[in-house]
Design a protein around this motif. Sequence first.
Motif, PDB file in Angstrom:
ATOM      1  N   UNK A 352      37.799  35.242  43.849  1.00 10.38           N
ATOM      2  CA  UNK A 352      39.095  35.849  43.563  1.00 10.38           C
ATOM      3  C   UNK A 352      40.169  35.217  44.430  1.00 10.38           C
ATOM      4  N   UNK A 353      39.797  34.878  45.670  1.00  7.43           N
ATOM      5  CA  UNK A 353      40.751  34.231  46.569  1.00  7.43           C
ATOM      6  C   UNK A 353      41.240  32.903  45.976  1.00  7.43           C
ATOM      7  N   UNK A 383      45.304  42.149  37.207  1.00  4.48           N
ATOM      8  CA  UNK A 383      43.871  42.298  37.470  1.00  4.48           C
ATOM      9  C   UNK A 383      43.559  41.978  38.927  1.00  4.48           C
ATOM     10  N   UNK A 384      44.120  40.886  39.411  1.00  7.02           N
ATOM     11  CA  UNK A 384      43.848  40.467  40.786  1.00  7.02           C
ATOM     12  C   UNK A 384      44.420  41.480  41.775  1.00  7.02           C
ATOM     13  N   UNK A 385      45.659  41.895  41.545  1.00 10.23           N
ATOM     14  CA  UNK A 385      46.299  42.832  42.464  1.00 10.23           C
ATOM     15  C   UNK A 385      45.561  44.166  42.500  1.00 10.23           C
ATOM     16  N   UNK A 386      45.203  44.710  41.355  1.00  9.78           N
ATOM     17  CA  UNK A 386      44.490  45.977  41.320  1.00  9.78           C
ATOM     18  C   UNK A 386      43.150  45.887  42.033  1.00  9.78           C
ATOM     19  N   UNK A 387      42.457  44.764  41.859  1.00 10.26           N
ATOM     20  CA  UNK A 387      41.159  44.596  42.519  1.00 10.26           C
ATOM     21  C   UNK A 387      41.321  44.596  44.036  1.00 10.26           C
ATOM     22  N   UNK A 388      42.317  43.886  44.528  1.00  9.97           N
ATOM     23  CA  UNK A 388      42.509  43.805  45.975  1.00  9.97           C
ATOM     24  C   UNK A 388      42.974  45.142  46.554  1.00  9.97           C
ATOM     25  N   UNK A 393      38.868  46.457  51.898  1.00  8.05           N
ATOM     26  CA  UNK A 393      38.041  45.565  52.716  1.00  8.05           C
ATOM     27  C   UNK A 393      38.062  44.194  52.043  1.00  8.05           C
ATOM     28  N   UNK A 394      37.759  43.167  52.754  1.00 14.11           N
ATOM     29  CA  UNK A 394      37.920  41.794  52.217  1.00 14.11           C
ATOM     30  C   UNK A 394      36.869  41.495  51.163  1.00 14.11           C
TER      31      UNK A 394
END
Length: 452
Positions: A352-353, A383-388, A393-394
Amino acid sequence: MEVKNNILETIGNTPLVELHKVVKGLPCRVLMKVETFNPGHSIKDRMALKMVEDAEADGRLKPGGTIIECTSGNTGMGLALAACVKGYRCIFTTSDKQSKEKLDILRAMGAEVIVCPTNVSADDPRSYYSVAERLSEEIPNSFWFNQYDNLSNRKAHYESTGPEIWRQTDGQITHLVVGVGTGGTISGTGKYLKEQNPGVQVWGVDTYGSVFKKYHETGEFDHKEIYPYITEGIGEDILPKNVDFEVIDLFEKVSDKDGAVMARRLAREEGLLLGYSAGSAVAGLLQLKDRLKSDDLVVVIIHDHGSRYIGKVYNDDWMRDRGFLDTELRVRDLLNHKKESSFTGVDKAETVRTALKTMKEHEYSQMPVLDGEEVVGAITETDVLNFLLQNPMDHSERPVSEIMRQPFPEVGTDLTLSELGRHITKENPAVMATDRSGRKHLIAQYDILQAI
């Protein structure tokens, strides 16, 4: 060694190429005499050289003289080739409806070009006929070739084009189709073919705004038939001496739009990038399809190459401005206008990073997810923002496959933008399309806004 002494020796012996897709539905075979293989990329090379040689032989054109001609561009190109080899000066008059490419090519060959207004009568002192005639009277040691009335024009086709077609078809030709301008091609070629077989039908393609069709059918020169038209290379507001109306069996008029659209079809469907009048000639043939039988063999002679019409017939904006294309943009137009045409995705095994980094670098709001070259999913910045946010936690080292959604739908390139708009929603912010070369493109709302 096989070596030509000069470029003029390469004129003629052009190929016959069979048409397929654009003539689908016709009951017979259709062959095209592809005159773009001449060195000047047009059929006019034949008659230009013949006119020069005949003028040299009887002393009308003397060493160091000046060639003067009124031309739509192609005859000028043929004369310019002869002038380059033989050492003559060239001055050409032309009308302001001719494509910029034609004028640039003539100047590149060393000719002087004078542009005259189109919308004037032939005997108006401003017309390109009148200006050419006046220059020939004013300039010492010059000769105005006047391709319209110079019978060396049709003689060139009687001596070369006609015999070539008869030989290449083994004498099986039944119909000759030609766009008519000066009349030299259809008259000279048609005369030769009818001498071999009187049953050969000779069909001339005319354009709306020209006098040929009505004059042929009634014997009346009707000034009401004359009005401005866009098609280049065919039609006239005069009756050139080179037009032998007895050789021509019928005329068929083709609209500016139909000629232009067919020229583009010939390029896209047959791989033949040809001039405006080539489209008119084929469109005219299709309009006459009910007159053809299964055992007929049609030969269409075309005049010039499409490179001379890149700014016109082959330019979407020019076509659309004249109503020759759909007024509404389609997906294929959007793909042509896209500034960024690369298709960038992220592999499903990437983190994802990595995906976030790629989206930030390219300012992408969404990307396809790939498994090799296959599209298996999609991600958006949401999608990425919601997941993070949901995983403080990382967890950015988790694979993209864990957060991807279904692949963006693929749409056809013929879809209009209004139809496309129904596919792009809040839940589905992009679609994919494949262009003619097989390349995939991602289309998002931003791309639609840019195209509009």
